[in-house]
Scaffold this active site. Sequence first.
Site, short mmCIF file in Angstrom:
data_model
loop_
_atom_site.label_atom_id
_atom_site.label_comp_id
_atom_site.label_asym_id
_atom_site.label_seq_id
_atom_site.Cartn_x
_atom_site.Cartn_y
_atom_site.Cartn_z
N SER A 8 54.01 1.19 -86.66
CA SER A 8 53.19 2.37 -86.37
C SER A 8 52.78 3.02 -87.69
CB SER A 8 54.00 3.38 -85.54
OG SER A 8 53.42 4.65 -85.69
N HIS A 33 50.09 -0.67 -84.68
CA HIS A 33 50.16 0.41 -83.68
C HIS A 33 49.57 1.69 -84.28
CE1 HIS A 33 51.95 2.32 -80.10
NE2 HIS A 33 52.23 3.33 -80.88
N ASP A 35 48.69 5.61 -83.58
CA ASP A 35 48.99 6.77 -82.74
C ASP A 35 47.91 7.83 -82.87
OD1 ASP A 35 51.63 6.12 -81.58
OD2 ASP A 35 52.23 6.02 -83.69
N MET A 37 46.71 11.47 -81.73
CA MET A 37 47.26 12.71 -81.14
C MET A 37 46.24 13.83 -81.25
SD MET A 37 51.10 12.56 -82.67
CE MET A 37 52.04 11.03 -82.70
N HIS A 66 47.36 3.85 -79.23
CA HIS A 66 48.18 4.64 -78.31
C HIS A 66 47.60 6.05 -78.25
CE1 HIS A 66 52.51 6.40 -77.57
NE2 HIS A 66 51.70 6.60 -76.55
N MET A 68 47.59 9.60 -77.28
CA MET A 68 48.39 10.74 -76.79
C MET A 68 47.45 11.93 -76.77
SD MET A 68 51.79 9.73 -78.89
CE MET A 68 50.79 8.65 -79.91
N MET A 137 57.94 5.07 -73.54
CA MET A 137 58.28 5.92 -74.69
C MET A 137 59.79 6.14 -74.70
SD MET A 137 55.57 6.65 -76.41
CE MET A 137 56.47 7.69 -77.57
N ASP A 175 58.40 2.14 -77.55
CA ASP A 175 57.91 2.92 -78.69
C ASP A 175 58.79 4.15 -78.92
OD1 ASP A 175 56.38 4.21 -80.60
OD2 ASP A 175 54.67 4.60 -79.28
C1 DX5 Z 1 55.53 8.86 -81.33
C2 DX5 Z 1 54.66 7.65 -81.56
C3 DX5 Z 1 55.36 6.49 -82.15
C4 DX5 Z 1 55.99 6.74 -83.48
C5 DX5 Z 1 57.16 5.82 -83.60
O1 DX5 Z 1 54.79 9.81 -80.67
O2 DX5 Z 1 54.06 7.23 -80.36
O3 DX5 Z 1 54.52 5.35 -82.19
O4 DX5 Z 1 55.14 6.53 -84.56
O5 DX5 Z 1 57.79 6.09 -84.80
P1 DX5 Z 1 59.31 5.72 -85.02
O6 DX5 Z 1 59.43 4.23 -84.92
O7 DX5 Z 1 59.56 6.24 -86.40
O8 DX5 Z 1 60.11 6.43 -83.96
ZN ZN Z 2 53.02 5.23 -80.40
#
Ligand code: DX5
Ligand code: ZN
Length: 222
Positions: A8, A33, A35, A37, A66, A68, A137, A175
């Site tokens: 990620s 990956h 993220d 947000m 991903h 969010m 998650m 994740d």
């Molecule tokens: C959290 C994200 C993850 C995050 C995981 O909201 O969706 O993808 O980056 O990071 P680690 O592996 O550090 O928990």
């Molecule tokens: Zn993620």
Amino acid sequence: MKIIIAPSILSADSSRLSEEISAVEKAGAGWIHIDVMDGHFVPNITLGPAIISTLRKTTKLPFDVHLMIENPERYIESFSQAGADIITVHVEAANHLHRTVDIIKKAGKKAGVSLNPATSLTQIEEILPDIDLLLIMSVNPGFGGQQFIKTSLPKIVRAKKMLEALPYKVLLEVDGGVNLKNIGDIAQAGADVIVAGAAVFGSDDYQKTIAALKTAANSQTA
Ligand code: DX5
Ligand code: ZN
């Protein structure tokens, strides 16, 4: 099936994202990956389609996006044009999940659905026949580097059972909070794709870390 490690980039050096992606590609990452947000669905803001489309030139590895974000259906086209290969939306954020999944598939992308730690698997029963990937998650979404929530393990086992009962393959992705110590259990529980943010980008040697994650994961699933 061999485990796919998806670093990620949330935990990467954001001033050098292209280099970081090239580095993990060289180091054995299977997917990247990403993220996304929005500061509404989760209390953090990251990046959007413009940056993803710039990063698209860096690698041929699948972009595992991903989302969010609230109202994800509004942005599927943008993320799809930016170069996403897999687009995952949260069941908690999509009011008309079936429609959203349909938009992703009509855009020619793989459709994923994600569940927060406190959301029951019963929420996705009806959408399972339409998706390509289920993302569990194992932390509350919003930040990298959090601790794996232990009750996620039995949930992954239950999710795997649901997916195995289907007449086609739906990938199971996990994740949040994955590290060298717990990846074996997560793989054994049934994960096909494992996201690792801090575990990879917080390490000194990406190649060694990804190799060690794969060894720990695959030793449990032979
Ligand atoms: C959290 C994200 C993850 C995050 C995981 O909201 O969706 O993808 O980056 O990071 P680690 O592996 O550090 O928990
Ligand atoms: Zn993620």
